[in-house]
Design a protein around this motif. Structure first.
Motif, mmCIF file in Angstrom:
data_model
loop_
_atom_site.group_PDB
_atom_site.id
_atom_site.type_symbol
_atom_site.label_atom_id
_atom_site.label_comp_id
_atom_site.label_asym_id
_atom_site.label_seq_id
_atom_site.Cartn_x
_atom_site.Cartn_y
_atom_site.Cartn_z
ATOM 1 N N ARG A 45 74.899 30.627 100.359
ATOM 2 C CA ARG A 45 73.983 31.079 99.326
ATOM 3 C C ARG A 45 74.708 31.298 98.002
ATOM 4 O O ARG A 45 74.153 31.061 96.933
ATOM 5 N N THR B 42 68.505 31.317 91.020
ATOM 6 C CA THR B 42 67.140 31.185 91.503
ATOM 7 C C THR B 42 66.223 30.735 90.372
ATOM 8 O O THR B 42 66.258 31.263 89.269
ATOM 9 N N PRO C 288 62.329 30.247 89.136
ATOM 10 C CA PRO C 288 60.955 30.680 89.437
ATOM 11 C C PRO C 288 60.003 29.489 89.452
ATOM 12 O O PRO C 288 60.200 28.497 88.754
ATOM 13 N N LEU D 94 55.967 30.675 102.802
ATOM 14 C CA LEU D 94 56.897 31.288 101.851
ATOM 15 C C LEU D 94 57.092 32.772 102.107
ATOM 16 O O LEU D 94 58.197 33.298 101.963
ATOM 17 N N CYS E 147 55.298 24.211 95.390
ATOM 18 C CA CYS E 147 55.756 25.144 94.366
ATOM 19 C C CYS E 147 56.059 24.301 93.127
ATOM 20 O O CYS E 147 56.810 23.327 93.205
ATOM 21 N N GLY F 170 60.066 34.468 100.661
ATOM 22 C CA GLY F 170 59.751 34.272 99.255
ATOM 23 C C GLY F 170 60.534 33.188 98.556
ATOM 24 O O GLY F 170 60.375 33.001 97.343
ATOM 25 N N ARG F 171 61.362 32.425 99.318
ATOM 26 C CA ARG F 171 62.226 31.449 98.663
ATOM 27 C C ARG F 171 62.264 30.127 99.414
ATOM 28 O O ARG F 171 61.960 30.048 100.602
ATOM 29 N N VAL G 119 65.333 27.232 99.793
ATOM 30 C CA VAL G 119 66.737 26.921 99.507
ATOM 31 C C VAL G 119 67.030 25.525 100.040
ATOM 32 O O VAL G 119 66.911 25.274 101.238
ATOM 33 N N VAL H 246 67.582 26.859 94.490
ATOM 34 C CA VAL H 246 66.932 28.026 95.091
ATOM 35 C C VAL H 246 65.682 28.324 94.266
ATOM 36 O O VAL H 246 65.769 28.607 93.072
ATOM 37 N N VAL H 247 64.525 28.241 94.905
ATOM 38 C CA VAL H 247 63.247 28.415 94.221
ATOM 39 C C VAL H 247 62.559 29.652 94.766
ATOM 40 O O VAL H 247 62.490 29.851 95.984
ATOM 41 N N SER H 248 62.057 30.483 93.880
ATOM 42 C CA SER H 248 61.309 31.671 94.296
ATOM 43 C C SER H 248 59.872 31.576 93.807
ATOM 44 O O SER H 248 59.597 31.001 92.753
#
Length: 330
Positions: free
Chosen positions: A43, A49, A51, A62, A106, A131-132, A134, A139-141
């Protein structure tokens, strides 16, 4: 949190943490095994991250526990991941702002830049949950949510007659329902599946359409074959127009798709059976009930992909035909 000193000292209270008590700097370690250390390192190598606006259609994936996933495809405008769940495989996508707004995605705020969204080959591992997303160094939230089911004035909305004529004219060159239609990549002629589908429409026979569906599932090239897109348009159209047999038809199509088409296409058919559609498809449906201009929405949908947009529009027009003829028969 334990430290190196804690881990290496004997398990007696008198000697644990001597370095810390003596004021010597210590290095925090995770509480779990070396596997957790590897995960933490992975990580830390990932980028910051990013958004994204996430579809509520993938909220369960998610917001749920972290699940392993694998990359189906990474292209400049999208990366698609297959996620294993208790109910079988599912698909979630990360899309750039200029990609078709699929109901399982997303959406990032930036457009594509001509390079693959993530530089990883198909089959590479990824993670989805908590919520993510990877995948590789991305890394998308989920920073915001959008609903892929269009808001309509009622469960059985009335369509503008001039809008329906405009849709048919754009697809067939004639505002009156034709005896047949063609789509690049699908067999044409009187013995083809599209001709059989139109025959089912003329008889207002949804069971016959479902029998024809087995000839359309998986038909055509690509991650979303054109035959599947036609069926997705029909299923979503029937659901959104409130056809009484929409649920049964959608469940039947989704069952036929298992093992006969791509996982991405199968997932989109499942979303269609719940009335969850792309942003481009939703704009056309809303315009047909008087919410927005139809002409630009229809142009945008028809320009989506090589065949996907036109196939979806053909499916929607077919759903409208079924609904109109079914209403007259009732």
């Amino acid at each position: 949190m334990p430290t190196i000193d804690d881990r290496t000292a004997p398990a007696t209270g008198a000697v644990r943490g001597r370095a810390a008590r003596a004021g010597v700097p210590t290095i925090p370690l995770p509480r779990d095994s070396a596997r957790a250390t590897v995960a933490t390192s992975a990580r830390s190598r990932a980028g910051a991250t990013v958004p994204a606006a996430a579809s509520t259609g993938v909220a369960d994936l998610l917001r749920g526990p972290v699940r392993p996933a694998r990359v189906l495809l990474s292209v400049p405008a999208a990366v698609y991941l297959e996620v294993r769940t208790d109910r079988g495989p599912d698909v979630v996508g990360v899309l750039t702002s200029d990609a078709a707004r699929l109901p399982l995605a997303c959406v990032l705020s930036r457009p594509s830049n001509g390079r693959a969204l993530v530089s990883v080959p198909s089959g590479s591992p990824a993670q989805v949950g908590a919520g993510r997303i990877v995948v590789g160094d991305l890394v998308v939230s989920a920073a915001a949510w959008w609903d892929p089911r269009p808001r309509l004035p009622s469960a059985r909305p009335a369509l503008l007659p001039e809008g329906v004529r405009e849709l048919r004219g754009a697809l067939y060159g004639d505002p009156v329902m034709p005896s047949s239609f063609a789509l690049a990549g699908l067999p044409a002629g009187p013995s083809g599946p599209l001709a059989a589908l139109r025959g089912a429409v003329r008889r207002a026979d949804l069971d016959a359409a479902l029998r024809t569906a087995i000839r359309l599932v998986g038909l055509g090239p690509g991650l979303t074959p054109a035959g599947d897109d036609v069926l997705a348009g029909i299923v979503a159209g029937l659901v959104l127009l409130g056809h009484p047999d929409a649920e049964r038809f959608g469940a039947g199509v989704h069952a036929l798709a298992t093992g006969r088409t791509t996982e991405l296409s199968r997932s989109l058919l499942r979303h269609a059976s719940a009335g969850r559609v792309s942003g481009e498809f939703a704009a056309v449906v809303r315009a047909l009930v008087g919410d927005g201009a139809l002409a630009p929405a229809l142009r945008t949908l028809l320009a989506t992909g090589s065949t996907s947009g036109r196939a979806l529009a053909l499916g929607l027009a077919t759903a409208i035909d079924f609904s109109e003829r079914g209403a007259r028969a009732r």
